[in-house]
Design a protein around this motif. Structure first.
Motif, PDB file in Angstrom:
ATOM      1  N   LYS A 282       0.827  -1.216   0.000  1.00 61.04           N
ATOM      2  CA  LYS A 282       0.000   0.000   0.000  1.00 61.04           C
ATOM      3  C   LYS A 282       0.854   1.255   0.000  1.00 61.04           C
ATOM      4  N   GLN A 283       2.055   1.160   0.530  1.00 65.77           N
ATOM      5  CA  GLN A 283       2.939   2.329   0.541  1.00 65.77           C
ATOM      6  C   GLN A 283       3.338   2.756  -0.869  1.00 65.77           C
ATOM      7  N   LEU A 284       3.295   1.798  -1.829  1.00 69.15           N
ATOM      8  CA  LEU A 284       3.569   2.170  -3.209  1.00 69.15           C
ATOM      9  C   LEU A 284       2.446   3.036  -3.771  1.00 69.15           C
ATOM     10  N   VAL A 285       1.199   2.727  -3.377  1.00 71.80           N
ATOM     11  CA  VAL A 285       0.050   3.497  -3.871  1.00 71.80           C
ATOM     12  C   VAL A 285       0.052   4.894  -3.274  1.00 71.80           C
ATOM     13  N   THR A 286       0.294   4.987  -1.967  1.00 68.89           N
ATOM     14  CA  THR A 286       0.299   6.290  -1.293  1.00 68.89           C
ATOM     15  C   THR A 286       1.615   7.042  -1.469  1.00 68.89           C
ATOM     16  N   ARG A 287       2.599   6.344  -2.110  1.00 68.23           N
ATOM     17  CA  ARG A 287       3.926   6.937  -2.332  1.00 68.23           C
ATOM     18  C   ARG A 287       4.567   7.381  -1.018  1.00 68.23           C
TER      19      ARG A 287
ATOM     20  N   ASP B 182      10.250   3.504  -4.744  1.00 64.90           N
ATOM     21  CA  ASP B 182       9.303   3.388  -5.855  1.00 64.90           C
ATOM     22  C   ASP B 182       8.980   1.952  -6.223  1.00 64.90           C
ATOM     23  N   LYS B 183       9.441   0.985  -5.460  1.00 65.59           N
ATOM     24  CA  LYS B 183       9.197  -0.423  -5.769  1.00 65.59           C
ATOM     25  C   LYS B 183       9.421  -1.272  -4.530  1.00 65.59           C
TER      26      LYS B 183
ATOM     27  N   PHE C   8       5.774  -2.737  -8.759  1.00 66.40           N
ATOM     28  CA  PHE C   8       5.656  -1.289  -8.867  1.00 66.40           C
ATOM     29  C   PHE C   8       4.229  -0.877  -8.508  1.00 66.40           C
ATOM     30  N   SER C   9       4.004   0.410  -8.481  1.00 62.13           N
ATOM     31  CA  SER C   9       2.688   0.917  -8.068  1.00 62.13           C
ATOM     32  C   SER C   9       1.579   0.478  -9.027  1.00 62.13           C
ATOM     33  N   ARG C  10       1.893   0.295 -10.314  1.00 66.14           N
ATOM     34  CA  ARG C  10       0.857  -0.110 -11.279  1.00 66.14           C
ATOM     35  C   ARG C  10       0.355  -1.527 -11.036  1.00 66.14           C
TER      36      ARG C  10
ATOM     37  N   GLU D 221      -2.613  -1.144  -7.943  1.00 71.19           N
ATOM     38  CA  GLU D 221      -3.644  -0.107  -8.001  1.00 71.19           C
ATOM     39  C   GLU D 221      -5.030  -0.725  -7.985  1.00 71.19           C
TER      40      GLU D 221
END
Length: 328
Positions: free
Chosen positions: A139-144, A171-172, A242-244, A247
């Protein structure tokens, strides 16, 4: 290839049948074990059919993993968020189990679709509990959000006395699986399967899939990990998330697929071994049939061979025959 389903089919069937027959008040007491040594026990009484006790036993954790009250980090919060007022966490849990939930079926939503969705979520308690720390990191990837333990490997239990590792970055997130198998044949098949798995990722149709790597030795990200946790006879598999990839609804699917990756590989290795055994049996059967056709038939051999008879001669007849030949 077959992907394992998140809900326990047996647990979902028990819950659905019990909800459909609440008026009958059937006694319920079932225990079973599923893959990766996840043990379940569900109980219900005739006096109060709306209340069920669901207990879950998790795999034995290795020394490098950290549990809180016998549960992974964030499991209690994930249970409360997933089940709301329907499930109550009992403390302490039943003996021999890591978690016991008191299910109040009278608080299920009246809508059939919502009810079935919540029962399916209860049957997916394995994913909710064991996938909680993995879900929190992804989830930290989504919230950056930049993780506090940047670059440090995090060990998560997924099989008895075995763990896989998360290496969070800005970022990953790199997910690393030490692949271990007890049988030597399974080790050879799994190594070949994983190498082909990495090659398949390079095809054009899988460009959006997470990058996958395989190596016979531990990757550099695990230099700080325990030495005992890095023994793998089938190499190490790494996925870069990665974030994609997390999502929206992709998060649940990614968490489940990563949590059960070893079981996924083990399932297909056993299927491949069974397929090869079947092919070998068929080949042996065809060879035996060819050998049977090549055997001569004793009855036909007697009919086709010329008949010969022998007459036993006396000593006197033999002398006469020799005498007649000498006068010729």
């Amino acid at each position: 290839m077959i992907l394992l389903q998140s809900p326990s089919r047996y647990l979902l069937q028990i819950l659905y049948n019990h909800v459909q027959n609440l008026e009958k008040g059937v006694e319920l007491d079932c225990q079973w074990v599923e893959f990766d040594d996840i043990r379940y026990h569900i109980q219900g009484s005739v006096k109060n059919p709306n209340v069920l006790l669901l207990s879950v036993s998790l795999p034995i954790p290795p020394p490098e993993t950290v549990l809180f009250g016998g549960l992974p980090l964030g499991a209690l919060e994930a249970i409360k968020a997933a089940y709301g007022v329907v499930a109550q966490i009992l403390d302490p849990p039943r003996d021999g189990f890591n978690l016991t939930l008191k299910l109040n079926l009278s608080k299920l939503p009246p809508d059939e679709e919502q009810k079935h969705a919540l029962l399916t979520k209860i049957a997916s308690v394995r994913e909710v509990v064991m996938g909680a720390p993995l879900r929190a990191v992804l989830k930290q990837l989504v919230t950056r959000t930049v993780p506090s333990d940047l670059g440090k490997p995090i060990a998560l239990v997924h099989r008895p006395n075995e763990s896989f590792f998360l290496v969070p970055q800005a970022d990953k997130v790199t997910v690393i699986f030490p692949m271990r198998f007890n049988d030597s044949i399974d080790t050879v098949l799994a190594t070949s399967f994983l190498q082909e798995f990495v090659e398949a990722r390079r095809t054009a149709g899988l460009n959006n899939a997470p990058p996958c790597l395989w190596s016979p030795s531990p990757p550099q990200e695990l230099t700080e990990a325990f030495t005992e946790a890095l023994s793998a006879n089938a190499g190490f598999v790494s996925f870069v998330i990665f974030s994609r990839h997390v999502e929206g609804r992709k998060l649940d699917r990614t968490v489940w697929n990563l949590s059960t990756f070893h079981a996924y590989v083990n399932y297909h290795v056993k299927c491949s071994e069974c397929f090869m055994h079947t092919r070998m049996r068929r080949q042996v059967e065809s060879l035996i049939q060819a050998l049977d056709r090549a055997k001569p038939d004793p009855e036909k051999a007697k009919k086709n061979s010329p008949s010969r008879s022998f007459k036993r001669m006396s000593l006197k007849d033999g002398n006469n025959s020799l005498g007649s030949r000498s006068w010729k």
